[in-house]
Design an enzyme around this catalytic site. Structure first.
Site, mmCIF file in Angstrom:
data_model
loop_
_atom_site.group_PDB
_atom_site.id
_atom_site.type_symbol
_atom_site.label_atom_id
_atom_site.label_comp_id
_atom_site.label_asym_id
_atom_site.label_seq_id
_atom_site.Cartn_x
_atom_site.Cartn_y
_atom_site.Cartn_z
ATOM 1 N N ASP A 1 -18.515 -94.967 10.254
ATOM 2 C CA ASP A 1 -17.622 -95.800 11.058
ATOM 3 C C ASP A 1 -18.280 -97.133 11.393
ATOM 4 O O ASP A 1 -19.494 -97.223 11.564
ATOM 5 C CB ASP A 1 -17.265 -95.063 12.352
ATOM 6 N N GLU B 1 -16.643 -97.647 6.211
ATOM 7 C CA GLU B 1 -15.510 -98.345 6.819
ATOM 8 C C GLU B 1 -15.926 -99.800 7.017
ATOM 9 O O GLU B 1 -16.560 -100.151 8.004
ATOM 10 C CB GLU B 1 -15.129 -97.708 8.159
#
Length: 747
Positions: free
Chosen positions: A352, A407
């Protein structure tokens, strides 16, 4: 830290001349010095680790050194806290009085204590509460959850109660024993992104075991091959969606124990599903009481997990930022990855917030244009880049069949290239521009304003040789204040007009048709992998609203209404069935793993996009009204083509206007090998029927195999005819692609 700096330096200089990524993209040549510096930093850090810790893999076993570990006659506890003046271990085992359990500090700021067993049993009982108590420079004593704690819980009866660390060391009889091996790595990931806590159909937090027993079979039934779990790492604030992590080595206790999570992963493996974890190493929760931030007591950055001042704080996320140059931070984060891989058998990670890690500006107020200067400058955080290179080297070294996804919204070149080429080493990057484009189209453009060329360009705009995972909508769109694609398309009519017992309204007709088309063209044209967030496969209505003061702490909208897809008289079943068929198509033809992707037509007047992926031909007709009869589409290979998948089939809520038994024979176009003389640069073509708002896929029939199967089918029919006449079981067979499907009982 080095005994022979000259030898190490010369070795690094020699290796830093080999930059493979420049061969893949010569336009990166002006930034060669940046890559040389990156490589030099990476090799130097790796060599230091190997020299002082044995190897990168050994360095990443920090959980065997720090935190609580059993020894033959006692329990050893270590904690890195250089700024602490004194330290104790406290908990249920000593009545929260640490006066008899003072810890000793070494020259590296590591505190330790060995607690002897009592009566042949561990002095700290399994599942008992513990905390690290230390005094910082101003003389104040504070209690913190141990940084390497494996489990943390909170008293549910106390509002806003602090979390407690829990010593987790169950007896052998209570430890979960894995029964199933990891399944083979899929050719291309078809990912089902799931949040365990909100996966129940009831307004409550779901458990790991309930998810394993009730939800995993649904995921497998819809032909996904990978499940990506959100919010696994402990986070004290439930509504953070799991992204404000407080305890990095602990499973979220809301859904169960560490053994329960192991059961879930083992169950997934038994179903042939790979399991990825949403790992958050880009920042940490600002929570001082429950999280790692509690170890920051105003010390120097070299003595803390985080940078000091503005560099250590993310102003948009209200969270702390790691100091990736710190030796113990590297140990902590790399060990964290190994812990989840080895203790829980995860098959990889989705990292993330990678954009925030890559740049000192963290992507804030930055509109990336693709200019290479945006990626390689003083704004690049080389400390973080080196950490990510080490992380990918470690993960792929421990588990070669792992899948690691970044990401990243910036599109940094080399992110998805191997570390050996001086790339950062990820297997895939999330194609984050795609959902933004669909939001813009569905919210702001009328149907006749949709540009086929722009849609195609947005889906195919990715770096050559760097794989992407495409997705049509993100989990963020499901949050209260925003809307999913289905909700944007159909809005309030989803409450009243989804019954199959009445004719579909124009809004519902359009909404279901476009929902299928948007998700399918994203899957087929947008990347080398595909991702769907839990519930979006059947157009889950409404939004996600986590319990909070503003909604009376209600779980009513923090769940998934699976009954909508399961109810036979509701139209949600059509979107769910098409999602299942999309994934099955890739199972049969492996088009996602194919490097052949050719867009032959983006006709804005007709509102039609035609392309090939693998040996399949895809035709998307976005026109709201026009049906095209005898519509010519280009293709590569000559022969006979048939329908492989049709969004207008009645089983998907369509009108059944396309004949599935029709054979489509190709005609040659122009001069072979001279594309400009061909039809849309394709050497062959065939004609089809294309109804409005539909997508149809065609496969080329292997006629030699078809002849063999026809002969085999004849033998089967003769065998049936010769069977006992008392047994009268009808068998109807039809060739679909490369296999025979039979209706009736199997012999």
């Amino acid at each position: 830290m080095t005994d022979d700096k000259s030898t190490m330096s010369s070795s690094v200089e020699e290796d830093s001349e080999n930059i493979g990524i420049l061969h893949a993209d010569s336009s990166l040549e002006p930034y060669k010095d940046h890559f040389k510096y990156r490589l030099k930093r990476y090799l130097h850090q790796k060599k230091l680790i190997e020299e002082h810790e044995g190897s990168l893999e050994e360095f990443a076993k920090g959980y065997l050194k720090f935190g609580f570990n059993r020894e033959e006659d006692g329990t050893l506890y270590r904690e890195w806290a250089p700024a602490a003046q004194e330290a104790q271990i406290i908990g249920d085992f000593n009545g929260w009085d640490g006066s008899n359990h003072h810890m000793k500090k070494d020259q590296f700021g590591v505190w330790s204590i060995k607690i002897p067993d009592s009566g042949g049993n561990p002095a700290i009982p399994h599942n008992s509460r513990v905390k690290f108590r230390f005094k910082h420079s101003d003389g104040v004593w504070v209690d913190r959850i141990p940084a390497w704690i494996k489990y943390a819980t909170v008293d549910p009866a106390r509002f806003a109660a602090p979390y407690d660390g829990v010593y987790w060391d169950p007896p052998h009889s209570e430890r979960y024993q894995f029964k199933y091996p990891r399944p083979p790595k899929p050719k291309a990931p078809r990912i089902y992104e799931a949040h365990v806590g909100m996966s129940s159909s009831e307004p409550r937090i779901n458990s790991y075991r309930e998810f394993a027993d009730d939800i995993l079979p649904r995921i497998r039934e819809n032909n996904y091959n990978t499940v990506q779990l959100m919010a696994v790492m402990e986070h004290s604030y439930y509504a953070s969606f799991g992204y404000h992590v407080t305890n990095f080595f602990a499973v979220s206790s809301r859904s169960g124990t560490p053994e329960d999570l192991k059961y879930l992963i083992d169950k997934a493996h038994s179903l042939g599903l790979h399991v990825l974890m949403d790992v958050v190493h880009s920042h940490a929760s600002n929570n001082v009481t429950d999280g790692l931030n509690g170890f920051d007591v105003g010390q120097r950055s070299q003595e803390s997990y985080f940078h000091i001042g503005d560099r250590g704080y993310h102003k948009l996320w209200d969270s702390r930022l790691f100091n990736y140059a710190n030796w113990e931070v590297l140990r902590f984060l790399l060990s964290n990855l190994r812990w989840w891989l080895e203790e829980y058998k995860f098959d990889g990670f989705r990292f993330d917030g990678v954009t925030s890690m890559l740049y000192h500006h963290h992507g804030i107020n930055m509109a990336f244009t693709g200019n290479y200067k945006e990626y390689f400058s003083e704004e690049t955080d080389v400390d973080a880049v080196v950490y990510l290179m080490l992380a990918n080297c470690l993960v792929h070294g421990i588990l070669p069949d792992s899948t690691v996804i970044a990401e990243d919204v910036s599109g940094m070149p080399g992110l998805g290239r191997p570390v050996s080429e001086v790339g950062i080493g990820f297997d895939y990057r999330l194609a984050m521009a795609i959902p933004d484009k669909w939001i813009d189209y569905v919210k702001n453009k009328k149907d006749n304003e949709w540009s086929m060329k722009e849609i195609s360009l947005n889906l195919t705009n990715r770096r050559y040789t760097e794989k992407c995972v495409a997705y049509a909508e993100s989990h963020d769109q499901s949050i209260v204040g925003d809307k999913t694609i289905a909700f944007l398309l159909m809005d309030e009519e989803m409450y009243s007009s989804m019954s199959c017992l009445t004719d579909a309204s124009p809004t519902i007709e359009r909404g279901i048709a476009l929902h299928k088309m948007i998700h399918f063209i994203t899957m087929t044209l947008g990347g080398e992998g595909y991702l769907n967030f839990m519930g979006n496969e059947f157009g889950h209505p409404e939004w996600i609203d986590f319990p909070r003061e503003g909604n009376g702490w209600s779980y009513e909208k923090c769940r998934r209404q699976w009954n909508l897809a399961d109810t036979d008289h509701l139209r949600y079943k059509f979107m769910n069935a098409f999602d299942k068929a999309m994934n099955l198509l890739d199972d049969r033809f492996s088009f996602l793993a194919s490097t052949k992707q050719i867009v032959s037509s983006t006709n804005n007047e007709d509102k039609v996009i035609v392309f090939e992926r693998g040996d399949l031909v895809f035709v998307f007709n976005f026109h709201p009204e026009n049906t095209y009869e005898g519509y010519k589409v280009g293709c590569d290979l000559p022969g006979k083509y048939r329908v492989a998948l049709d969004s207008d089939a009645r089983e998907f809520g369509g009108h059944g206007r396309v004949g599935h038994d029709a054979d489509h024979f190709t005609s040659p176009e122009g001069i072979p090998g001279v594309p400009e003389t061909n039809f849309n640069n394709r050497p062959n073509s065939f004609k089809i029927l294309s109804p409005p708002r539909t997508c149809v896929v065609y496969y080329r029939v292997d006629e030699s195999q078809e002849e063999n199967k026809s002969a085999n089918l004849g033998q089967v029919e003769e065998t049936v005819a010769a069977a006992d006449t008392d047994v009268n079981i009808p068998v109807e067979s039809k060739v679909v692609g490369d296999k025979i499907e039979e209706d009736g009982d199997n012999y």
